[in-house]
Enzyme design. Structure first.
Site, PDB file in Angstrom:
ATOM      1  N   SER A  10       2.807  -2.204  10.377  1.00 26.55           N
ATOM      2  CA  SER A  10       4.402  -2.431  10.623  1.00 26.55           C
ATOM      3  C   SER A  10       5.049  -3.782  10.285  1.00 26.55           C
ATOM      4  O   SER A  10       5.615  -4.305  10.897  1.00 26.55           O
ATOM      5  CB  SER A  10       4.615  -2.182  12.077  1.00 26.55           C
ATOM      6  OG  SER A  10       4.405  -0.752  12.305  1.00 26.55           O
ATOM      7  N   GLU A  28      -7.023   4.967   7.682  1.00 26.32           N
ATOM      8  CA  GLU A  28      -6.782   6.308   7.299  1.00 26.32           C
ATOM      9  C   GLU A  28      -7.882   6.919   6.787  1.00 26.32           C
ATOM     10  O   GLU A  28      -8.513   7.995   6.835  1.00 26.32           O
ATOM     11  CB  GLU A  28      -5.513   6.400   6.578  1.00 26.32           C
ATOM     12  CG  GLU A  28      -4.316   6.136   7.360  1.00 26.32           C
ATOM     13  CD  GLU A  28      -3.148   5.575   6.740  1.00 26.32           C
ATOM     14  OE1 GLU A  28      -2.888   5.522   5.447  1.00 26.32           O
ATOM     15  OE2 GLU A  28      -2.222   5.229   7.264  1.00 26.32           O
ATOM     16  N   HIS A  62      -9.817   1.167   4.804  1.00 23.17           N
ATOM     17  CA  HIS A  62      -8.595   1.533   5.363  1.00 23.17           C
ATOM     18  C   HIS A  62      -8.552   2.521   6.501  1.00 23.17           C
ATOM     19  O   HIS A  62      -9.474   3.625   6.504  1.00 23.17           O
ATOM     20  CB  HIS A  62      -7.549   1.954   4.500  1.00 23.17           C
ATOM     21  CG  HIS A  62      -6.022   2.007   4.940  1.00 23.17           C
ATOM     22  ND1 HIS A  62      -5.940   2.888   5.918  1.00 23.17           N
ATOM     23  CD2 HIS A  62      -4.757   1.133   4.832  1.00 23.17           C
ATOM     24  CE1 HIS A  62      -4.415   2.726   6.292  1.00 23.17           C
ATOM     25  NE2 HIS A  62      -3.841   1.515   5.724  1.00 23.17           N
ATOM     26  N   LYS A 109       0.114   4.219  -0.197  1.00 19.93           N
ATOM     27  CA  LYS A 109      -0.540   5.516   0.204  1.00 19.93           C
ATOM     28  C   LYS A 109      -0.356   6.558  -0.452  1.00 19.93           C
ATOM     29  O   LYS A 109      -0.202   6.378  -1.923  1.00 19.93           O
ATOM     30  CB  LYS A 109      -0.076   5.629   1.697  1.00 19.93           C
ATOM     31  CG  LYS A 109      -0.268   4.260   2.710  1.00 19.93           C
ATOM     32  CD  LYS A 109      -0.100   4.648   4.098  1.00 19.93           C
ATOM     33  CE  LYS A 109      -0.314   3.221   4.604  1.00 19.93           C
ATOM     34  NZ  LYS A 109      -0.230   3.420   6.244  1.00 19.93           N
ATOM     35  N   GLY A 147       1.891   2.059  10.829  1.00 20.13           N
ATOM     36  CA  GLY A 147       2.758   3.090  10.803  1.00 20.13           C
ATOM     37  C   GLY A 147       3.537   3.434  11.925  1.00 20.13           C
ATOM     38  O   GLY A 147       4.263   4.545  12.070  1.00 20.13           O
ATOM     39  N   ASN A 193       1.025  -1.201  -0.123  1.00 18.77           N
ATOM     40  CA  ASN A 193       0.123  -0.003   0.111  1.00 18.77           C
ATOM     41  C   ASN A 193       0.889   1.367  -0.045  1.00 18.77           C
ATOM     42  O   ASN A 193       1.443   1.429   1.216  1.00 18.77           O
ATOM     43  CB  ASN A 193      -0.866  -0.076   1.202  1.00 18.77           C
ATOM     44  CG  ASN A 193      -1.770   1.180   1.255  1.00 18.77           C
ATOM     45  OD1 ASN A 193      -1.730   1.912   0.556  1.00 18.77           O
ATOM     46  ND2 ASN A 193      -2.457   1.269   2.449  1.00 18.77           N
ATOM     47  N   GLY A 245       4.815   1.265   4.851  1.00 19.11           N
ATOM     48  CA  GLY A 245       6.155   1.770   4.779  1.00 19.11           C
ATOM     49  C   GLY A 245       7.222   0.729   3.912  1.00 19.11           C
ATOM     50  O   GLY A 245       8.111   1.278   3.116  1.00 19.11           O
ATOM     51  N   GLU A 267      -6.086  -4.925  10.229  1.00 11.30           N
ATOM     52  CA  GLU A 267      -4.871  -4.032  10.442  1.00 11.30           C
ATOM     53  C   GLU A 267      -5.353  -3.203  11.929  1.00 11.30           C
ATOM     54  O   GLU A 267      -6.046  -2.196  11.873  1.00 11.30           O
ATOM     55  CB  GLU A 267      -4.845  -3.020   9.247  1.00 11.30           C
ATOM     56  CG  GLU A 267      -4.528  -3.685   8.247  1.00 11.30           C
ATOM     57  CD  GLU A 267      -3.932  -2.436   7.217  1.00 11.30           C
ATOM     58  OE1 GLU A 267      -2.645  -2.912   6.675  1.00 11.30           O
ATOM     59  OE2 GLU A 267      -4.303  -1.571   7.046  1.00 11.30           O
TER      60      GLU A 267
HETATM   61  P1  PGA Z   1       2.281   0.215   7.520  1.00 15.75           P
HETATM   62  O1  PGA Z   1       1.085   0.348   6.821  1.00 15.75           O
HETATM   63  O2  PGA Z   1       3.082  -1.180   7.241  1.00 15.75           O
HETATM   64  O3  PGA Z   1       3.342   1.234   7.100  1.00 15.75           O
HETATM   65  O4  PGA Z   1       2.525  -0.018   9.010  1.00 15.75           O
HETATM   66  C1  PGA Z   1       0.226  -0.629   6.664  1.00 15.75           C
HETATM   67  C2  PGA Z   1      -1.109  -0.037   6.142  1.00 15.75           C
HETATM   68  O5  PGA Z   1      -1.386   1.016   6.505  1.00 15.75           O
HETATM   69  O6  PGA Z   1      -1.750  -0.841   5.180  1.00 15.75           O
END
Ligand code: PGA
Length: 250
Positions: free
Chosen positions: A212, A96, A94, A11, A172, A9, A234, A166
């Protein structure tokens, strides 16, 4: 056997030229057919990335769309538009988007149905906040996201959906959920799906963990019986970490 998925992802990262550059260097890494590799890219990168991944087994994914097929919806992109560009997966729900764009579970349900009509795989994210986790209410919370998210979706369609667990507190933050927690909740999600659709269908639905995920922990997650892959933020953005991530699973 459920085929594993590693979905990156990106983002709101990567300009079109940066995206094409990354695809060019990643191309040779992704040659194994045992895993579905997906890049969920920003809308502006979809067309150039579709071109850049031609001839590879990388699947193209998007991060958002609008539920109507066409019409007076300024600024929106529809599922048929994505489909024509080669998009096979779209992330919905998601955290976010739930937080910043009021993407409620009811909206996710409409989006899930619209994607299934367009023959695109919904990558449905669910997961609890730190507060909910600490209150010991994760299962009640996630269970409701599953039941409401799948409302009115037929068993035949449900099989095509990919669910990603998630926990918001792990996204993140570098504080990944342990593989035991991931397995516990992914197994719970499958149990809820079993209640809705029966074991045969639930055993076909792929359930991922996200939050993460890094090259050094991916193997642990994938060795869990109910974790069918990962949604990676990330660590999907840099050549070195993506390379390591893929090497650790393929
Ligand atoms: P992250 O993000 O691996 O940076 O924690 C995961 C996601 O939001 O899908």
């Amino acid at each position: 056997m459920r085929k594993k998925i590693i979905a990156g992802n990106w983002k709101m990262n990567m300009t079109p030229s940066e995206a094409v550059k990354l695809c060019a260097v990643l191309k040779d890494l992704v040659v194994n057919d045992d895993v579905d590799v997906v890049y969920c890219v920003p809308a502006i990168d979809i067309v150039p990335v579709a071109e850049a991944i031609k001839g590879t087994n990388v699947n193209l994914g998007a991060q958002n769309f609008y539920i109507e097929d066409s019409g007076a919806f300024t600024g929106e992109i529809s599922a048929p538009m994505l489909k024509e560009c080669g998009v096979k997966y779209v992330i919905i729900g998601h955290s976010e988007r739930r937080t910043y764009d009021n993407e409620t579970t009811e909206k996710c349900n409409l989006k899930m149905k619209a994607l299934l009509v367009a023959n695109i795989v919904p990558l449905y994210c669910c997961g609890e906040s730190l507060e909910t986790y600490e209150a010991g209410e994760t299962k009640a919370f996630v269970g409701e996201q599953i039941v409401k998210g799948f409302e009115g979706v037929s068993a035949d369609d449900a099989k095509k959906v990919v669910v990603a667990y998630e926990p918001i507190w792990a996204i993140g933050t570098g504080k990944n959920a342990s593989s035991e927690i991931a397995e516990d909740i992914c197994a719970f999600i499958r149990k809820r799906l079993k209640k809705l659709y029966g074991a045969k269908v639930a055993n076909k639905i792929r359930v991922l963990y996200g939050g993460s995920v890094k090259p050094n922990n991916i193997k642990e997650y994938l060795s869990q019986p109910d974790v069918d892959g990962a949604l990676v933020g990330g660590a999907s953005l840099k050549y070195e970490s993506y390379k390591e991530l893929l090497e650790n699973i393929l």
